[in-house]
Design a protein around this motif. Structure first.
Motif, PDB file in Angstrom:
ATOM      1  N   PRO A 159      -6.772  -2.780   1.679  1.00  0.00           N
ATOM      2  CA  PRO A 159      -7.896  -1.892   2.018  1.00  0.00           C
ATOM      3  C   PRO A 159      -8.077  -0.811   0.964  1.00  0.00           C
ATOM      4  CG  PRO A 159      -5.989  -1.409   3.391  1.00  0.00           C
ATOM      5  CD  PRO A 159      -5.645  -2.655   2.648  1.00  0.00           C
ATOM      6  N   VAL A 160      -9.329  -0.461   0.689  1.00  0.00           N
ATOM      7  CA  VAL A 160      -9.620   0.499  -0.381  1.00  0.00           C
ATOM      8  C   VAL A 160      -9.075   1.886  -0.064  1.00  0.00           C
ATOM      9  CG1 VAL A 160     -11.641  -0.747  -1.200  1.00  0.00           C
ATOM     10  CG2 VAL A 160     -11.907   0.955   0.623  1.00  0.00           C
ATOM     11  N   ASP A 161      -8.837   2.181   1.202  1.00  0.00           N
ATOM     12  CA  ASP A 161      -8.304   3.490   1.572  1.00  0.00           C
ATOM     13  C   ASP A 161      -6.808   3.437   1.872  1.00  0.00           C
ATOM     14  OD1 ASP A 161      -8.525   2.006   3.883  1.00  0.00           O
ATOM     15  OD2 ASP A 161      -9.361   3.635   5.096  1.00  0.00           O
ATOM     16  N   GLY A 162      -6.135   2.346   1.461  1.00  0.00           N
ATOM     17  CA  GLY A 162      -4.713   2.210   1.724  1.00  0.00           C
ATOM     18  C   GLY A 162      -3.859   3.050   0.795  1.00  0.00           C
ATOM     19  N   GLU A 178      -0.943  -6.521   3.322  1.00  0.00           N
ATOM     20  CA  GLU A 178      -0.895  -6.787   4.766  1.00  0.00           C
ATOM     21  C   GLU A 178      -0.350  -5.592   5.533  1.00  0.00           C
ATOM     22  OE1 GLU A 178       1.404 -10.287   5.267  1.00  0.00           O
ATOM     23  OE2 GLU A 178      -0.136 -11.628   4.418  1.00  0.00           O
ATOM     24  N   ARG A 179       0.416  -4.752   4.871  1.00  0.00           N
ATOM     25  CA  ARG A 179       0.974  -3.552   5.501  1.00  0.00           C
ATOM     26  C   ARG A 179       0.082  -2.332   5.291  1.00  0.00           C
ATOM     27  NH1 ARG A 179       4.948  -7.043   4.344  1.00  0.00           N
ATOM     28  NH2 ARG A 179       6.875  -7.034   5.597  1.00  0.00           N
ATOM     29  N   LEU A 239      10.142  -1.086  -2.419  1.00  0.00           N
ATOM     30  CA  LEU A 239       8.867  -0.382  -2.346  1.00  0.00           C
ATOM     31  C   LEU A 239       8.630   0.170  -0.942  1.00  0.00           C
ATOM     32  CD1 LEU A 239       6.749  -2.832  -4.513  1.00  0.00           C
ATOM     33  CD2 LEU A 239       6.911  -0.355  -4.893  1.00  0.00           C
ATOM     34  N   LEU A 240       8.887  -0.623   0.077  1.00  0.00           N
ATOM     35  CA  LEU A 240       8.651  -0.168   1.447  1.00  0.00           C
ATOM     36  C   LEU A 240       9.573   1.007   1.807  1.00  0.00           C
ATOM     37  CD1 LEU A 240       8.206  -3.600   3.253  1.00  0.00           C
ATOM     38  CD2 LEU A 240       6.428  -1.948   2.621  1.00  0.00           C
ATOM     39  N   GLU A 241      10.776   1.005   1.262  1.00  0.00           N
ATOM     40  CA  GLU A 241      11.667   2.126   1.515  1.00  0.00           C
ATOM     41  C   GLU A 241      11.080   3.428   0.947  1.00  0.00           C
ATOM     42  OE1 GLU A 241      16.149   3.649   0.202  1.00  0.00           O
ATOM     43  OE2 GLU A 241      15.720   1.497   0.238  1.00  0.00           O
TER      44      GLU A 241
END
Length: 299
Positions: free
Chosen positions: A24-27, A52-53, A294-296
């Motif tokens: 998404p562009v606002d992610g 997806e996250r 990265l998620l951390e």
């Protein structure tokens, strides 16, 4: 053959940068940076998972790779570390990305480390392949242990006209050899090489690569416009942003030492993780570990 993501372009002061975008562009902004001799295909298992996250993910082609092009013939085909960092900073500016989490290895890791060190306000977190990737050019001519010198044979080859001619004539075979030498335990590497090889057909690939490996040994002058950045890098600035260093235990060009000699360069949160059975192409060989790092930092 997987379907390649849509390609976009943005203009900086030196380049028309080709990039792929996901999510998404606002992610939450994430930028993934490839190295030599690789390309965005190294992140094919990571960028969609981040999207997806809810993240907005950009994966650019570096100068000299794929569809990225210099804007005119007068722009120096520099491959020096300051050029890579300025490209990243201008890429963020052109796309109005005020702050992002960065991941990179090899050349891309160098660009990410430099921006994190010199412009920390632009970086939320850093996943760096092999730790502190800022070159200490002043010490480049000091002899290294023989086994290290042996692994750097390709760099010395590039210092010669024979190396220029060899890379020009045999770029795909040459880069394929580096893939095999640098990732000796990566079973999927040979079958995936063909997806990245076309990126090395860029008309500026040879010039940028040769300059990169000559400049770091002080055998070629840098772009005068980048001198202030190089002067700042000569001080080996610390990196204060939260950082996770991923190191391939089977890296054929720069195997990680038992003692983490890079920790001293990080003044904020820092953790090193050595990945068994992984070579130099960290995100493509270890996508799950890269994604988890990265998620951390994004948590």
């Amino acid at each position: 053959m997987p379907i390649a993501p849509a390609l976009f372009y943005v203009r900086t002061s030196m380049l028309d940068v080709a990039y792929e975008a996901h999510g998404p562009v606002d992610g939450e902004p994430v930028i993934l940076l490839h190295g030599f001799p690789y390309d965005p295909r190294g992140y094919d298992d990571i960028a969609p998972a981040l999207a997806e996250r809810g993240c907005r993910v950009w994966v650019p082609y570096l100068r000299g790779y794929g569809p990225t092009r210099f804007i005119n013939a007068q722009v120096m085909r520099s491959g020096q570390q300051a050029a890579l960092a300025k490209d990243l900073l201008e890429f963020m500016d052109a796309l109005c990305i005020p702050r992002a989490t960065l991941a990179g290895y090899d050349w891309g890791g160098r660009a990410a480390c430099i921006v994190a060190a010199l412009w920390p306000e632009r970086v939320r977190g850093l996943v760096s392949g092999d730790g502190y990737n800022i070159q200490d050019i002043a010490k480049s001519l000091e002899p290294r242990p023989p086994e290290t010198e042996h692994r750097l044979w390709y760099q010395y080859y590039f210092h010669t006209q024979r190396g220029v001619d060899g890379l020009t004539a045999n770029r795909r075979a040459f880069c394929q050899l580096l893939w095999s030498l640098w990732s000796p335990s990566w079973a999927a590497g040979p079958s995936l090489y063909g997806q990245s090889a076309p990126s090395f057909d860029n008309p500026d690939f040879v010039d940028v690569v040769i300059h990169s490996y000559r400049h770091r040994f002080m055998y070629a002058p840098g772009d005068p416009a980048l001198a202030p950045i190089e002067q700042a890098l000569a001080l080996q600035p610390p990196i204060a942003v939260p950082t996770i260093s991923l190191c391939g235990a089977d890296d054929g060009v720069g195997p990680p030492p038992l003692e983490d000699n890079d920790a001293q360069h990080f003044s904020g949160f820092y953790r090193r993780q050595v990945l068994p059975g992984v070579g130099h192409n960290i995100p493509q060989e270890a996508p799950q570990a890269t994604l988890e790092a990265l998620l951390e930092l994004l948590a």
